[in-house]
Design a protein around this motif. Structure first.
Motif, PDB file in Angstrom:
ATOM      1  N   ALA A 172       0.842  -1.199   0.000  1.00 48.68           N
ATOM      2  CA  ALA A 172       0.000   0.000   0.000  1.00 48.68           C
ATOM      3  C   ALA A 172       0.878   1.249   0.000  1.00 48.68           C
ATOM      4  O   ALA A 172       0.601   2.217  -0.714  1.00 48.68           O
ATOM      5  CB  ALA A 172      -0.920   0.004   1.218  1.00 48.68           C
ATOM      6  N   ASN A 176       0.778   4.261  -2.770  1.00 50.54           N
ATOM      7  CA  ASN A 176       0.501   5.669  -2.487  1.00 50.54           C
ATOM      8  C   ASN A 176       0.692   5.916  -0.994  1.00 50.54           C
ATOM      9  O   ASN A 176      -0.027   5.361  -0.170  1.00 50.54           O
ATOM     10  CB  ASN A 176      -0.926   6.005  -2.910  1.00 50.54           C
ATOM     11  N   GLN A 178       0.160   8.497   0.898  1.00 53.19           N
ATOM     12  CA  GLN A 178      -0.911   9.167   1.636  1.00 53.19           C
ATOM     13  C   GLN A 178      -2.041   8.194   1.964  1.00 53.19           C
ATOM     14  O   GLN A 178      -2.562   8.175   3.073  1.00 53.19           O
ATOM     15  CB  GLN A 178      -1.453  10.357   0.843  1.00 53.19           C
ATOM     16  N   ILE A 179      -2.392   7.365   0.990  1.00 50.88           N
ATOM     17  CA  ILE A 179      -3.429   6.367   1.234  1.00 50.88           C
ATOM     18  C   ILE A 179      -2.981   5.440   2.359  1.00 50.88           C
ATOM     19  O   ILE A 179      -3.737   5.156   3.283  1.00 50.88           O
ATOM     20  CB  ILE A 179      -3.727   5.564  -0.047  1.00 50.88           C
ATOM     21  N   GLN A 181      -1.022   6.012   4.800  1.00 49.25           N
ATOM     22  CA  GLN A 181      -1.109   6.691   6.087  1.00 49.25           C
ATOM     23  C   GLN A 181      -2.551   6.831   6.557  1.00 49.25           C
ATOM     24  O   GLN A 181      -2.831   6.735   7.743  1.00 49.25           O
ATOM     25  CB  GLN A 181      -0.448   8.060   6.008  1.00 49.25           C
ATOM     26  N   SER A 182      -3.454   7.025   5.604  1.00 43.12           N
ATOM     27  CA  SER A 182      -4.858   7.157   6.001  1.00 43.12           C
ATOM     28  C   SER A 182      -5.385   5.856   6.592  1.00 43.12           C
ATOM     29  O   SER A 182      -6.401   5.844   7.267  1.00 43.12           O
ATOM     30  CB  SER A 182      -5.717   7.592   4.805  1.00 43.12           C
ATOM     31  N   LEU A 183      -4.692   4.756   6.340  1.00 45.10           N
ATOM     32  CA  LEU A 183      -5.125   3.462   6.877  1.00 45.10           C
ATOM     33  C   LEU A 183      -4.458   3.152   8.218  1.00 45.10           C
ATOM     34  O   LEU A 183      -4.668   2.093   8.787  1.00 45.10           O
ATOM     35  CB  LEU A 183      -4.791   2.348   5.883  1.00 45.10           C
ATOM     36  N   GLY A 184      -3.632   4.077   8.683  1.00 46.03           N
ATOM     37  CA  GLY A 184      -3.000   3.871   9.974  1.00 46.03           C
ATOM     38  C   GLY A 184      -1.610   3.263   9.867  1.00 46.03           C
ATOM     39  O   GLY A 184      -1.023   2.846  10.857  1.00 46.03           O
ATOM     40  N   ILE A 185      -1.081   3.204   8.652  1.00 47.20           N
ATOM     41  CA  ILE A 185       0.251   2.638   8.463  1.00 47.20           C
ATOM     42  C   ILE A 185       1.291   3.728   8.707  1.00 47.20           C
ATOM     43  O   ILE A 185       1.158   4.834   8.198  1.00 47.20           O
ATOM     44  CB  ILE A 185       0.388   2.082   7.024  1.00 47.20           C
ATOM     45  N   SER A 186       2.300   3.402   9.495  1.00 45.02           N
ATOM     46  CA  SER A 186       3.358   4.373   9.740  1.00 45.02           C
ATOM     47  C   SER A 186       4.410   4.252   8.643  1.00 45.02           C
ATOM     48  O   SER A 186       5.069   3.226   8.506  1.00 45.02           O
ATOM     49  CB  SER A 186       3.980   4.132  11.110  1.00 45.02           C
TER      50      SER A 186
END
Ligand SMILES: Nc1ncnc2c1ncn2[C@@H]1O[C@H](COP(=O)(O)OP(=O)(O)OP(=O)(O)O)[C@@H](O)[C@H]1O
Ligand SMILES: [Mg+2]
Lengths: 297, 275
Positions: A172, A176, A178-179, A181-186
């Motif tokens: 992921a 992208n 930003q995507i 990060q929006s899922l909570g991935i650091s």
């Protein structure tokens, strides 16, 4: 025509090619998930080979212990390199980052020459039986191990990216940031992990090569060999890296054959991959498996 | 008196207090914006193109720092904690999940892989059960999951459903939804809004809903805010807003269009530069 020699060289090609493929995967992993072109990949490999050798010779550790310690060392090393050298460069133009990894590769070269010396050193004997007979064919155990390890690494890569939580997170992030990060991935963790995995797996390749032949500064040249492999396969494709690696390995050995038997130019095997590279890029500018929207360097 | 009591009401899961947001340290986009989201309710945030709706959501979710933006003043309280400036992965862990404008699906991964990614921050749960829960709201996704192709080949509506379903996988307390109706046919918009309403009813998830489609949004929402130029200019219950003359004119008459084009002159989108 010398069929035996040709056959032997083809086998060599596949063995070496699989190793190129492993290193190419490491390279693509870093490129895909952190957008860094790592010119020091070959030095990672060499470092792993030296460190493992050091554990085995200096401390006389059993092979598997030395091997595992090396893996631990390389994971930390990869993370430290990412944190100290590459993290501050995030957002800088790609050319600056390339200059830094080139510089870092020279730095590592010199440092390793200084610490470990310039002469080739063999690994202590690891296998009881040096040659096994498979269907009438004598095969060196080290070669078998090389193939088995390369294939195993590839399968682990596949499973990791297909099924594991962090594998999905890394994909992921590659797609992208930003995507992701929006899922909570650091992103920080993903970057560190990419470098750690890449350093560890390159080291495995280095150790295998060290066991099959010997450890010397020349090993880091594989980091350069991997470029044609990666570019042939497509910069952003892990499968492409593997296929590219095998193609380059086989071509190299075929070039050696043709040269040795007929042309007598000398050193053909070293330059042939780069000619192939040029031809393939003329036909398929994004490599065999690459996607066109990727920024090239 | 009554108003004061309402202001300190602890039933706000989120309160944004007088925030200012700047991009690239110079472009001031939010100029003292305040809003509250009631726990367990749907709150709509409406406004023209470029008003700063997405920026507001990104300020809350922390995605602002992936675009060189910053909350330069004010506070964002989520369950009593100021989360302004917190990195997006930590905000997700606290229970706030943003469904981004344009859906943010990982196109080259499968539908199921996208759903699994939604649960990235969760521990100790049964993946298959959670996926089944999502399929309960989106039976259409269940059908499409069987073929297993890349999510990029799903239709726009299916991708929107996937994005919302993926948010459910995170089991958030608050979902920030950015224009779920974008690019969908009227029929599909209705379906999606129906599902959003059901999620809110059945799971009690609080929702902050950003929309251009004011009618749909106010039909689904309990409370609404109208913003313009980086500020809230009007608020009220959904009923009040639906009957407000200004709102009617702004969204139904020609006035809205004029403002849009005026705004567009200044409007430019800087592409992604994160971290
Ligand atoms: N990353 C950025 N850098 C600089 N300016 C930005 C950035 N993102 C948005 N802006 C500006 O901030 C303003 C508000 O943008 P925002 O995306 O929040 O509007 P919006 O209300 O969501 O509009 P729309 O309805 O079109 O989605 C616009 O003028 C936009 O140009
Ligand atoms: Mg928007």
């Amino acid at each position: 025509m010398n069929w035996d020699l040709l056959f032997q060289l083809l086998i060599n090609g596949v063995i070496v090619g699989l190793l190129y493929g492993v290193v190419a995967m490491c390279f693509v992993l870093i490129y895909k998930s952190t957008q860094v072109v790592n010119f020091a990949q070959g030095e990672f490999l060499l470092l792993g080979a030296w460190v493992c050798l050091y554990f085995l010779v200096e401390y006389e550790l059993p092979f598997w212990i030395g091997f595992l310690l090396t893996m631990g060392f390389m994971a930390v090393f990869g993370i430290v390199v990412q944190m100290l050298i590459l993290r501050p460069l995030i957002g800088e133009p790609i050319i600056s980052i390339i200059m830094v990894t080139i510089g870092f590769s020279s730095f590592m070269q010199s440092l390793m020459s200084w610490i470990f010396g310039n002469s080739a050193v063999s690994y202590p004997k690891i296998f009881e039986v040096e040659v096994v007979n498979i269907g009438g064919l004598n095969v060196e155990t080290a070669y078998l191990m090389s193939i088995a390890m390369s294939v195993a690494i590839m399968i682990i890569f596949f499973l990791f990216f297909r099924y594991s939580r962090f594998g999905l997170a890394m994909r992921a992030t590659a797609y992208n940031q930003q995507i992701a990060q929006s899922l909570g991935i650091s992103i920080k963790h993903v970057f560190m992990m990419a470098w750690a995995i890449s350093a560890v797996v390159s080291a495995v390749a280095g150790i295998i090569i060290g066991m099959v032949s010997a450890v010397s500064t020349a090993l880091s040249f594989i980091g350069i060999k991997v470029f044609p492999a990666v570019i042939v396969g497509g910069m952003d494709s892990i499968v492409g890296g593997v296929v590219g690696g095998v193609i380059i390995g086989v071509l190299e050995n075929l070039a050696e054959f043709v040269d040795g038997q007929y042309l007598h130019i000398g050193n053909m095997y070293q330059i042939a991959p780069f000619y192939i590279l040029i031809v393939i890029l003329m036909i398929k500018p994004y490599g065999l498996f690459g996607t066109p929207d990727i920024e090239r360097v | 008196m009554a108003q004061a009591a309402q202001k300190t009401n602890t039933d706000y899961i989120l309160s944004v207090n007088n925030i200012e947001v700047v991009y690239s340290e110079v472009i001031l986009v939010l100029r003292g914006l305040s809003l509250n989201v009631q726990r367990g309710k749907i709150t709509a945030l409406l406004g023209a193109n470029g008003a700063g709706k997405s920026t507001t959501l990104k300020a809350i979710s922390g995605l602002l720092n992936t675009e060189d933006g910053e909350v330069s003043r004010g506070s964002i309280n989520f369950e009593g904690q100021n989360i302004a400036g917190t990195s997006p992965d930590k905000v997700v862990r606290k229970g706030v999940f943003q469904v981004m404008e344009g859906r943010g699906i990982v196109q080259d991964m499968t539908l199921l892989e996208n759903l699994k990614l939604g649960a990235f921050t969760r521990k100790n749960f049964n993946m298959n059960e959670e996926i089944e829960k999502v399929f309960h709201f989106f039976p259409r996704l269940k059908e499409r999951s069987i073929t297993g192709g890349a999510a990029g080949y799903l239709s726009g509506g299916e991708q929107q459903m996937l994005a919302i379903g993926r948010a459910l996988m995170a089991k958030p307390k608050l979902i920030l939804m950015d224009e779920p109706s974008m690019g969908l046919s009227p029929l599909l918009v209705k379906e999606v809004f129906g599902i959003i309403k059901r999620m809110n009813d059945e799971l009690g998830i609080s929702i902050l809903l950003v929309e251009q489609n004011a009618t749909m949004a106010l039909n689904a929402a309990d409370f609404g805010y109208i913003m313009e130029n980086g500020k809230i200019v009007l608020d009220g219950t959904a009923e009040e807003l639906k009957n407000n003359e200004d709102v009617k004119e702004f969204y139904l008459g020609g006035g809205g269009d004029e403002r849009k084009s005026f705004k567009n002159i200044k409007s430019f989108k800087r592409r992604k530069r994160w971290l």
